[in-house]
Enzyme design. Structure first.
Site, PDB file in Angstrom:
ATOM      1  N   ASP A 127       0.856  -1.185   0.000  1.00 60.73           N
ATOM      2  CA  ASP A 127       0.000   0.000   0.000  1.00 60.73           C
ATOM      3  C   ASP A 127       0.893   1.236   0.000  1.00 60.73           C
ATOM      4  O   ASP A 127       2.005   1.208   0.544  1.00 60.73           O
ATOM      5  CB  ASP A 127      -0.910   0.015   1.231  1.00 60.73           C
ATOM      6  CG  ASP A 127      -2.036  -1.008   1.153  1.00 60.73           C
ATOM      7  OD1 ASP A 127      -2.436  -1.368   0.027  1.00 60.73           O
ATOM      8  OD2 ASP A 127      -2.514  -1.442   2.209  1.00 60.73           O
ATOM      9  N   ASP A 145      -6.972  -1.446  -4.748  1.00 64.51           N
ATOM     10  CA  ASP A 145      -8.062  -1.115  -3.828  1.00 64.51           C
ATOM     11  C   ASP A 145      -8.976  -0.060  -4.431  1.00 64.51           C
ATOM     12  O   ASP A 145     -10.207  -0.137  -4.303  1.00 64.51           O
ATOM     13  CB  ASP A 145      -7.499  -0.593  -2.502  1.00 64.51           C
ATOM     14  CG  ASP A 145      -6.630  -1.602  -1.779  1.00 64.51           C
ATOM     15  OD1 ASP A 145      -6.835  -2.822  -1.961  1.00 64.51           O
ATOM     16  OD2 ASP A 145      -5.732  -1.167  -1.033  1.00 64.51           O
TER      17      ASP A 145
END
Length: 171
Positions: A127, A145
């Site tokens: 991330d 995402d």
């Protein structure tokens, strides 16, 4: 006899979008891993509400189950594979002309496979997008995402639009 003409008329034709999402997701993650240091001290401040921040996520959305003993990796792998298979079946049954829903399915598939690749190859998801207001940070996330969320939003929007069409048709 070949099933190719039927596939061209189905939503499967939109899988190019899933491949594009997957490629962009993996490419950005590799760029982050190769060019940034890990963790908070190495963040890159981009805007007053946005940082680039390289972190590992061993869980799912919002680091759900990230502190479990490792079994969650296989649970999320199974979920990603199951959702991908189900969406591909739905795409096969949906006409290619249904752009919104096929795009939504493709975005979700591309995102799910991007995060699945990370889980299987690294053992965690990379991330790097960190949005915040003041001292309150949204959990870091990535392109995969984002694609999954946009795809889910399009499915919801399509449901509302389809409901309006059915209501007008019945009047």
């Amino acid at each position: 006899m070949s099933n190719l003409p039927a596939l061209k008329q189905s939503g499967i034709r939109w899988l190019w979008l899933a491949v594009l999402v997957f490629a962009i997701d993996i490419g950005t993650k590799l760029l982050v891993m190769d060019s940034m240091g890990y963790g908070w001290p190495n963040r890159i401040e981009v805007l007053p509400f946005f940082n680039l921040l390289y972190v590992h996520n061993y869980g799912a959305a919002f680091s759900f189950l990230s502190d479990a003993s490792g079994w969650q990796r296989w649970l999320f792998t199974a979920i990603a594979l199951g959702v991908t298979a189900l969406l591909m079946v739905w795409m096969r049954r949906t006409p290619a002309s249904h752009i919104m829903v096929n795009s939504a399915y493709a975005l979700i598939i591309g995102g799910a496979l991007g995060n699945l690749f990370d889980r299987l190859y690294h053992g965690f998801v990379v991330d790097f997008l960190d949005f915040y207001i003041g001292q309150h940070h949204w959990p870091a996330f990535n392109i995969a995402d984002s694609a999954i969320c946009v795809g889910a939003g399009l499915i919801i929007l399509e449901g509302f639009l389809a409901g309006k069409t059915k209501t007008k048709a019945s009047q």
